[in-house]
Write a protein that holds these residues in place. Structure first.
Motif, PDB file in Angstrom:
ATOM      1  N   LEU A 153       0.676  -1.173   0.007  1.00 26.50           N
ATOM      2  CA  LEU A 153      -0.237   0.001   0.164  1.00 26.50           C
ATOM      3  C   LEU A 153       0.889   1.287   0.083  1.00 26.50           C
ATOM      4  O   LEU A 153       0.561   2.173  -0.757  1.00 26.50           O
ATOM      5  N   THR A 154       2.004   1.321   0.755  1.00 32.54           N
ATOM      6  CA  THR A 154       2.794   2.336   0.972  1.00 32.54           C
ATOM      7  C   THR A 154       3.386   2.595  -0.451  1.00 32.54           C
ATOM      8  O   THR A 154       3.459   3.861  -0.937  1.00 32.54           O
ATOM      9  N   VAL A 155       3.902   1.525  -1.221  1.00 35.46           N
ATOM     10  CA  VAL A 155       4.469   1.453  -2.451  1.00 35.46           C
ATOM     11  C   VAL A 155       3.598   2.345  -3.677  1.00 35.46           C
ATOM     12  O   VAL A 155       3.773   3.224  -4.471  1.00 35.46           O
ATOM     13  N   ALA A 156       2.372   1.639  -3.386  1.00 35.07           N
ATOM     14  CA  ALA A 156       1.345   2.006  -4.489  1.00 35.07           C
ATOM     15  C   ALA A 156       0.988   3.331  -4.079  1.00 35.07           C
ATOM     16  O   ALA A 156       0.786   4.071  -5.383  1.00 35.07           O
ATOM     17  N   ALA A 157       0.712   3.889  -2.896  1.00 32.65           N
ATOM     18  CA  ALA A 157       0.311   5.284  -2.665  1.00 32.65           C
ATOM     19  C   ALA A 157       1.411   6.338  -3.040  1.00 32.65           C
ATOM     20  O   ALA A 157       1.318   7.310  -3.524  1.00 32.65           O
ATOM     21  N   LEU A 158       2.809   6.136  -2.669  1.00 33.44           N
ATOM     22  CA  LEU A 158       3.911   6.885  -3.129  1.00 33.44           C
ATOM     23  C   LEU A 158       3.923   7.062  -4.634  1.00 33.44           C
ATOM     24  O   LEU A 158       4.354   8.114  -5.312  1.00 33.44           O
ATOM     25  N   ASN A 159       3.881   5.911  -5.401  1.00 35.66           N
ATOM     26  CA  ASN A 159       3.910   5.983  -6.846  1.00 35.66           C
ATOM     27  C   ASN A 159       2.984   6.790  -7.390  1.00 35.66           C
ATOM     28  O   ASN A 159       2.962   7.446  -8.237  1.00 35.66           O
ATOM     29  N   ALA A 160       1.557   6.557  -6.919  1.00 35.20           N
ATOM     30  CA  ALA A 160       0.420   7.544  -7.288  1.00 35.20           C
ATOM     31  C   ALA A 160       0.650   8.908  -7.040  1.00 35.20           C
ATOM     32  O   ALA A 160       0.403   9.795  -7.909  1.00 35.20           O
ATOM     33  N   LEU A 161       1.232   9.243  -5.933  1.00 38.46           N
ATOM     34  CA  LEU A 161       1.448  10.586  -5.435  1.00 38.46           C
ATOM     35  C   LEU A 161       2.539  11.362  -6.496  1.00 38.46           C
ATOM     36  O   LEU A 161       2.528  12.540  -6.971  1.00 38.46           O
ATOM     37  N   ALA A 162       3.478  10.374  -6.858  1.00 36.77           N
ATOM     38  CA  ALA A 162       4.546  10.917  -7.685  1.00 36.77           C
ATOM     39  C   ALA A 162       3.978  11.156  -9.103  1.00 36.77           C
ATOM     40  O   ALA A 162       4.377  12.212  -9.511  1.00 36.77           O
ATOM     41  N   TRP A 163       3.128  10.643  -9.561  1.00 40.30           N
ATOM     42  CA  TRP A 163       2.661  10.873 -10.917  1.00 40.30           C
ATOM     43  C   TRP A 163       1.909  12.004 -10.767  1.00 40.30           C
ATOM     44  O   TRP A 163       1.768  12.942 -11.568  1.00 40.30           O
ATOM     45  N   VAL A 195      -5.040   1.048 -13.542  1.00 42.26           N
ATOM     46  CA  VAL A 195      -5.014  -0.332 -13.522  1.00 42.26           C
ATOM     47  C   VAL A 195      -4.215  -0.995 -12.660  1.00 42.26           C
ATOM     48  O   VAL A 195      -4.739  -1.474 -11.413  1.00 42.26           O
ATOM     49  N   TRP A 196      -2.892  -0.789 -12.471  1.00 41.43           N
ATOM     50  CA  TRP A 196      -1.873  -1.824 -11.774  1.00 41.43           C
ATOM     51  C   TRP A 196      -1.781  -1.360 -10.168  1.00 41.43           C
ATOM     52  O   TRP A 196      -2.087  -2.005  -9.461  1.00 41.43           O
ATOM     53  N   LEU A 197      -1.915   0.072 -10.026  1.00 38.50           N
ATOM     54  CA  LEU A 197      -1.900   0.356  -8.680  1.00 38.50           C
ATOM     55  C   LEU A 197      -3.106   0.245  -7.879  1.00 38.50           C
ATOM     56  O   LEU A 197      -2.925  -0.358  -6.714  1.00 38.50           O
ATOM     57  N   PRO A 198      -4.261   0.276  -8.679  1.00 38.59           N
ATOM     58  CA  PRO A 198      -5.750  -0.037  -7.864  1.00 38.59           C
ATOM     59  C   PRO A 198      -5.643  -1.464  -7.598  1.00 38.59           C
ATOM     60  O   PRO A 198      -5.908  -2.014  -6.665  1.00 38.59           O
ATOM     61  N   ALA A 199      -5.178  -2.390  -8.618  1.00 39.29           N
ATOM     62  CA  ALA A 199      -5.242  -3.865  -8.491  1.00 39.29           C
ATOM     63  C   ALA A 199      -4.536  -4.173  -7.394  1.00 39.29           C
ATOM     64  O   ALA A 199      -4.733  -5.145  -6.492  1.00 39.29           O
ATOM     65  N   LEU A 200      -3.152  -3.585  -7.283  1.00 38.82           N
ATOM     66  CA  LEU A 200      -2.069  -4.083  -6.087  1.00 38.82           C
ATOM     67  C   LEU A 200      -2.822  -3.559  -4.782  1.00 38.82           C
ATOM     68  O   LEU A 200      -2.512  -4.250  -3.650  1.00 38.82           O
TER      69      LEU A 200
END
Length: 278
Positions: A153-163, A196-201
């Motif tokens: 969840l942390t990696v997915a959230a940080l990835n989304a915030l970066a974009w 797709v990928w971040l919501p799925a994970l």
């Protein structure tokens, strides 16, 4: 006839189905057809220098890392290995993700149909593997499920915030600054990750947090996907910077960052692998 159907059902519960196995063999062949020339043959790529370098790095990761993981996963999952099934799905996820980039982030060239075929077969092989009966898997008490879920969840959230940090300030700009030097009109990485990928994970992480068997299994596949992807981005950043050292699209710092992310992802992946029993 009934005996044949019964045998197929029995085999499908022991490992991946014959349908998935056959699709994966074709995917493996297409990786060689699409990725090897992309890396080795001069003149095929006709984008900007930095994007050409990045595409070559992606192609190298496809046939040098993702393909062996797919092959090992195919052989071992056919024998009923849960780890092998996770490796298979993770490799197919990586190939689907990056075949999409070859199609949409690489200017049209003579390998276009090979890229499209790789994208289509990787995607439908992934769907087929996910539709196969899930291997019987009870959460092991040694598995730090909530710790792994928090990591995902942390990696997915940080990835989304970066974009979003790149995208939101440039809404309404034509062209947006983050596309400078890429030759792109839209970044397919942003589209894939956010849609797709971040919501799925994130969904997988929630299931893992609740110690659902499906979450435990798919978390392993997701970590394999992320591990290959982190290595792949580190490689494509290095090749992109080498092709155009003046560009800020690919940098040594970016390569180092993803090497560190690959090392960080390896820890929860090892914990997951150690907790899985046959």
């Amino acid at each position: 006839m009934s005996m044949t159907v019964a045998d197929d059902v029995r085999r499908s519960t022991e490992g991946v189905s014959r349908r998935t196995q056959r699709l994966c063999v074709v995917v493996a062949a297409l990786v060689l057809v699409a990725a090897v020339p992309t890396f080795f043959v001069t003149g095929i790529l006709n984008g900007t220098p930095v994007m050409n370098g990045s595409a070559r790095g992606t192609a190298l990761t496809m046939f040098a890392l993702a393909l062996p993981v797919l092959a090992v996963g195919l052989v071992t999952s056919a024998r009923g290995s849960v780890r092998g099934r996770a490796a298979l799905i993770g490799a197919l996820g990586y190939l689907t993700y990056n075949a999409t980039l070859l199609v949409y982030a690489t200017p049209f060239n003579e390998l276009f149909l090979a890229y499209v075929a790789l994208l289509g077969l990787s995607l439908w092989s992934l769907v087929s593997a996910l539709l196969d009966p899930r291997p019987p898997l009870a959460p092991d008490s040694r598995l730090p499920a909530r710790g792994l879920a928090a990591f995902i969840l942390t990696v997915a959230a940080l990835n989304a915030l970066a974009w979003l940090r790149l995208i939101v300030p440039d809404l309404g700009e034509d062209p947006p600054g983050f596309l400078a030097g890429t030759g792109l009109t839209t970044n397919p990485i942003h589209v894939q990750d956010l849609a797709v990928w971040l919501p799925a994970l994130a969904i997988v992480a929630v299931l893992l947090w609740r110690r659902r068997p499906s979450g435990v299994f798919l978390a392993g596949a997701g970590l394999v996907f992320w591990e290959i992807e982190a290595v792949g981005v580190a490689v494509d950043q290095w090749f992109g910077h080498r092709a155009d050292p003046a560009s800020d699209v690919a940098t040594p710092a970016g390569s180092v960052m993803f090497v560190l992310l690959a090392a960080a992802t390896l820890v929860p992946l090892i914990l997951w692998l150690r907790s899985i029993r046959r």
